[in-house]
Design a protein around this motif. Structure first.
Motif, PDB file in Angstrom:
ATOM      1  N   GLU A 158       1.135   2.593  -8.444  1.00 10.75           N
ATOM      2  CA  GLU A 158       2.277   3.400  -8.059  1.00 10.75           C
ATOM      3  C   GLU A 158       2.224   4.760  -8.732  1.00 10.75           C
ATOM      4  OE1 GLU A 158       6.956   2.619  -7.448  1.00 10.75           O
ATOM      5  OE2 GLU A 158       5.776   0.946  -8.172  1.00 10.75           O
ATOM      6  N   VAL A 212      -2.210  -2.316  -6.336  1.00  9.37           N
ATOM      7  CA  VAL A 212      -1.388  -1.205  -5.890  1.00  9.37           C
ATOM      8  C   VAL A 212      -1.097  -0.366  -7.126  1.00  9.37           C
ATOM      9  CG1 VAL A 212       0.791  -0.508  -4.840  1.00  9.37           C
ATOM     10  CG2 VAL A 212      -0.316  -2.630  -4.115  1.00  9.37           C
ATOM     11  N   CYS A 270       2.370   0.181 -12.662  1.00 10.80           N
ATOM     12  CA  CYS A 270       3.383   1.231 -12.801  1.00 10.80           C
ATOM     13  C   CYS A 270       3.036   2.130 -13.979  1.00 10.80           C
ATOM     14  CB  CYS A 270       4.750   0.612 -13.072  1.00 10.80           C
ATOM     15  SG  CYS A 270       5.345  -0.408 -11.729  1.00 10.80           S
ATOM     16  N   VAL A 288       2.962  -7.566 -12.116  1.00 10.07           N
ATOM     17  CA  VAL A 288       3.405  -6.194 -12.349  1.00 10.07           C
ATOM     18  C   VAL A 288       2.924  -5.812 -13.737  1.00 10.07           C
ATOM     19  CG1 VAL A 288       5.379  -4.664 -12.524  1.00 10.07           C
ATOM     20  CG2 VAL A 288       5.431  -6.575 -10.919  1.00 10.07           C
ATOM     21  N   TRP A 310       0.177  -4.971  -9.516  1.00  9.74           N
ATOM     22  CA  TRP A 310       1.037  -3.848  -9.159  1.00  9.74           C
ATOM     23  C   TRP A 310       1.176  -2.998 -10.417  1.00  9.74           C
ATOM     24  CZ3 TRP A 310       3.660  -2.906  -4.431  1.00  9.74           C
ATOM     25  CH2 TRP A 310       4.465  -1.756  -4.441  1.00  9.74           C
ATOM     26  N   MET A 340       2.222  -7.127   1.696  1.00 10.57           N
ATOM     27  CA  MET A 340       2.087  -7.814   0.419  1.00 10.57           C
ATOM     28  C   MET A 340       2.544  -9.254   0.585  1.00 10.57           C
ATOM     29  SD  MET A 340       1.294  -7.601  -2.783  1.00 10.57           S
ATOM     30  CE  MET A 340       1.343  -5.977  -3.496  1.00 10.57           C
ATOM     31  N   ARG A 390      10.532  -2.828 -11.099  1.00  8.75           N
ATOM     32  CA  ARG A 390       9.755  -3.433 -10.022  1.00  8.75           C
ATOM     33  C   ARG A 390       9.713  -4.946 -10.169  1.00  8.75           C
ATOM     34  NH1 ARG A 390      10.312  -0.024  -6.289  1.00  8.75           N
ATOM     35  NH2 ARG A 390       8.832   1.711  -6.167  1.00  8.75           N
TER      36      ARG A 390
END
Ligand code: ADP
Ligand code: MG
Length: 707
Positions: A583, A581, A497, A563, A495, A483, A523
């Motif tokens: 999670e 990404v 979550c 995020v 990212w 990353m 995060r």
């Protein structure tokens, strides 16, 4: 007005004999509470009857007592030999049970009772008498026993005992036997309803009447009778789907019968735009445009659904269709689920029409005062041709001069009610619904059966593939290194979550050893420390304005690692984002992951999607995810998702408008659904006003299912 034959079924369960205080309370926990009696909400009898067994208890097993296996449900005919009451002196050492020794020519069995009422046992099991006992066998010190037999009765009841017993989904305070008793009682009082199925169908399928089918469904004789393909259950499911399809067909018919503005356009604006476009339309886009053009030129009101995977190019289809109306001096509205998306569409569309004599406006909740008044005035006077906004567009105060065409983007984000409410504006405007959530045909039929459907299958060429990888959390640090270098190269990453905040309680007894708390806020703090100012965060608890600003920073490159929670799922277009990404990917549905993945791969750079799994995620969860690695075909993914999770979950939200089917299993009954749709179409062709005998019965069916 509800047909009076349904009165009993729609009355509160307290009307059933034997349903009093505590039973009623327990049933309230088990069933939907849909009626009010004496100020209290309680379930109705229909829902009690619709609560079908999930299992079967077969008490027919018996054998010689000496050779009885451990831990099976068995029934024996025995003679009571002796009572061995619990020794009173031993009480303080804990519970010593009361034993009743019974036997027959094949051996002995001890019946065990803890804290019994001795007088009850004496009366139920008199010494010397023959009794039928049934329950689970146990071996204790190599001896056969049965603790608290389920049934103790006289020998003349043996045949009753051996009848298979339905097992219901349970709640505290209510046994299956009790539920069954209540159901039988209620079924006895339930009238036969008029037959709404065609006689040929009943014969062909070998189905019984509605009431008989319900009765059979509550009296399974073997495991097969619990399966969705059991005749009785098939019929009940068919009824349910028939009601659903009929309801939708009536809506569709009513809409089709409404007059709609005849829109043929002049071709001036659309042609100019097509010339200016930096690309050629795909074959699919051209086809859909023709379908829409035909609809709106027909004189009837359009209600069409356009399904197309993320990035399939729905926006330009919508714009070109709207321009036809604008060519004729009519107004259009584009409704989207969030302010972020509204802003983006406004920018994109303004750019596309910048050289055309078209006035586009954005109605945002943020625009207030004078500015807002101006936007509203322009709309009311007809000066604005295309207005873009959230559902606020359809609030009372917003007036249109001649609204003729509405586009609803990301349709699945709106509830059915919003969808319907909107039809009230303007003079029966044409509506184009667009959705990027590919759904299997069976769901399309039940969810959007009131509309015509178009499909954008292919995606514009020259799209970059997205590499999808499944990575265990144990490789987190390695991922972070990658990353870091990607960010240093100037790439942008999302990212995702599953949670905003880690709300697990430190003091709680939950000692799951998972350090990996996939919460956006944690995060964010961590990444800030690692990567500094280039990190942003966006989530659903933020205000629209704040979110917009953050998305803007990300789009402009001020931040490069965002995020986020799934708020970014819908429509956000940051073209140069190349990494996403996700999670705890195992917690998401496949379709949702696919949707999220669509946030990258929108520009001309190769992109990557990383599905980060907990180390504890099982093999099953991971192999489920592997379909995402194999395909980028949203429909294939949706079919797989449906197979795994069922319809309700697939769409993610309850208010998605998917009917909550009770008997229907959209996978098992897909073929029946097709038949129901066909049945309805044929029926309405023969009896459009539903005045025949079958029509009257079908009206009862609609009411039975609350349509
Ligand atoms: P979605 O269906 O997800 O709403 P968009 O309408 O946002 O997709 O289109 C995605 C991207 O593809 C946009 O940048 C758009 O300009 C581009 N696009 C649309 N149609 C074509 C086409 N025929 N050829 C090339 N690019 C296209
Ligand atoms: Mg879109």
């Amino acid at each position: 007005m509800r047909h009076e034959i349904l009165n009993y079924l729609f009355s509160g369960i307290s009307r059933v004999k034997g349903v009093g205080g505590s039973t009623s309370e327990a049933l309230c926990r088990l069933l939907p509470v849909s009626t009010t009696i004496a100020g209290a909400k309680i379930p109705i009898i229909r829902d009690l009857l619709f609560h079908l067994p999930v299992g079967l208890l077969d008490r027919r097993f018996t054998c010689p007592l000496v050779s009885a296996p451990d831990g099976v449900i068995a029934t024996f005919v025995v003679t009571v030999e002796t009572h061995l009451p619990s020794p009173t002196s031993a009480r303080r050492y804990g519970k010593k049970p009361y034993k009743v020794i019974c036997g027959n020519e094949t051996g002995d069995i001890a019946l065990i009772f803890f804290n019994p009422r001795a007088d009850y046992l004496k009366q139920a099991l008199p010494v010397g008498a023959q009794r039928v006992i049934s329950g689970r066998t146990e071996k204790f010190d190599y001896r056969l026993q049965m603790t608290h037999p389920d049934i103790i009765t006289t020998v003349d009841k043996l045949a009753d005992v051996q009848k298979p017993e339905p097992v219901y989904p349970l709640t505290l305070g209510l046994s299956s036997r009790r539920i069954y008793k209540i159901v039988v009682e209620a079924l006895e009082k339930t009238p036969e309803l008029p037959e709404w199925l065609a006689p040929e169908m009943l014969t062909e399928k070998n189905w019984k009447s509605w009431k008989q089918s319900l009765l059979a469904a509550h009296n399974p004789q073997a495991q097969e009778d619990l399966q969705p393909v059991f005749a009785a259950r098939m019929r009940l499911a068919y009824d349910e789907m028939l009601a659903n399809q009929l309801h939708l067909a009536i809506l569709r018919r009513n809409r089709q019968q409404q007059a709609g503005e005849v829109i043929t356009g002049t071709g001036k604006l659309t042609e100019q735009l097509l010339q200016e476009l930096p690309y050629k339309l795909t074959q699919g886009q051209v086809e859909v445009l023709t379908e829409i053009a035909d609809d709106i030129a027909s004189g009837n009101r359009m209600g069409r659904l356009l399904q197309g995977d993320v990035g399939s190019g729905k926006t330009i289809v919508a714009l070109l269709s709207m321009l036809r109306a604008v060519e004729q001096g009519l107004q259009c509205a584009l409704m989207v689920p969030t302010e972020i998306v509204a802003g983006q569409h406004f920018e994109v569309i303004s750019n596309l029409v910048s050289k055309l004599p078209v006035s586009v406006a954005l109605l945002s909740g943020r625009v207030k005062g004078k500015e807002r008044k101006e936007i509203l005035d322009n709309l009311a006077s007809g000066k604005t041709n295309i207005i873009i906004g959230t559902h606020a567009l359809f609030q009372e105060q917003v007036e249109f001069a001649n609204l003729a065409f509405i586009v609803i983007d990301e349709q699945h984000r709106f509830g059915v009610n919003q969808r319907m409410a909107l039809s009230g504006k303007g003079n029966a405007p044409h509506i184009l619904h667009m959705t990027a959530t590919p759904i299997p045909r069976s769901l399309t039929m039940t969810l959007y059966g009131d509309m015509e459907c178009s499909l954008l299958k292919e995606k514009p060429a020259q799209r970059q593939a997205i590499t999808t990888r499944i990575v265990p959390l144990s490789r987190y640090e390695e991922m972070m290194d990658r990353m870091k270098s990607a960010l240093e190269r100037g790439e942008k990453a999302y990212w995702i979550c599953p949670l905003i905040e880690d709300n697990s309680n430190q003091d709680s007894l939950d000692i799951t050893p998972e350090k990996d708390i996939a919460a956006a806020k944690s995060r964010y703090a961590e990444f800030k420390a690692r990567f500094g100012d280039m990190v942003g965060i966006v989530h659903g608890q933020m205000k629209g304005e704040e979110r917009d600003e953050i998305m803007h920073d990300f789009a402009s490159g001020k931040t490069r690692l965002l995020v986020a929670t799934t708020v970014v799922e819908v429509g956000v277009d940051v073209r140069d984002a190349t990494i996403i990404v996700i999670e705890k990917a195992e917690r998401f549905g496949l379709s949702q992951l696919h949707q999220l993945r669509g946030r990258v791969g929108r520009g001309d750079k190769a992109s990557a999607c990383v599905l980060l799994c907990s180390d504890s995620a099982g093999e099953v969860a991971r192999s489920r995810l592997s379909i995402l690695r194999e395909t980028e075909d949203g429909f294939r993914i949706a079919e797989a998702d449906l197979a795994i999770r069922g319809g309700g979950d697939l769409l993610g939200t309850r208010q998605s408008g998917l009917p909550r089917f009770i008997f229907t299993d959209l996978l098992e009954h897909q073929e029946l659904l097709e038949q129901a749709r066909e049945d309805v179409t044929q029926f309405l062709e023969s009896d459009n006003s539903m005045e025949s005998k079958r029509g009257a019965a079908l009206k009862v069916l609609l009411q039975l299912f609350n349509y």
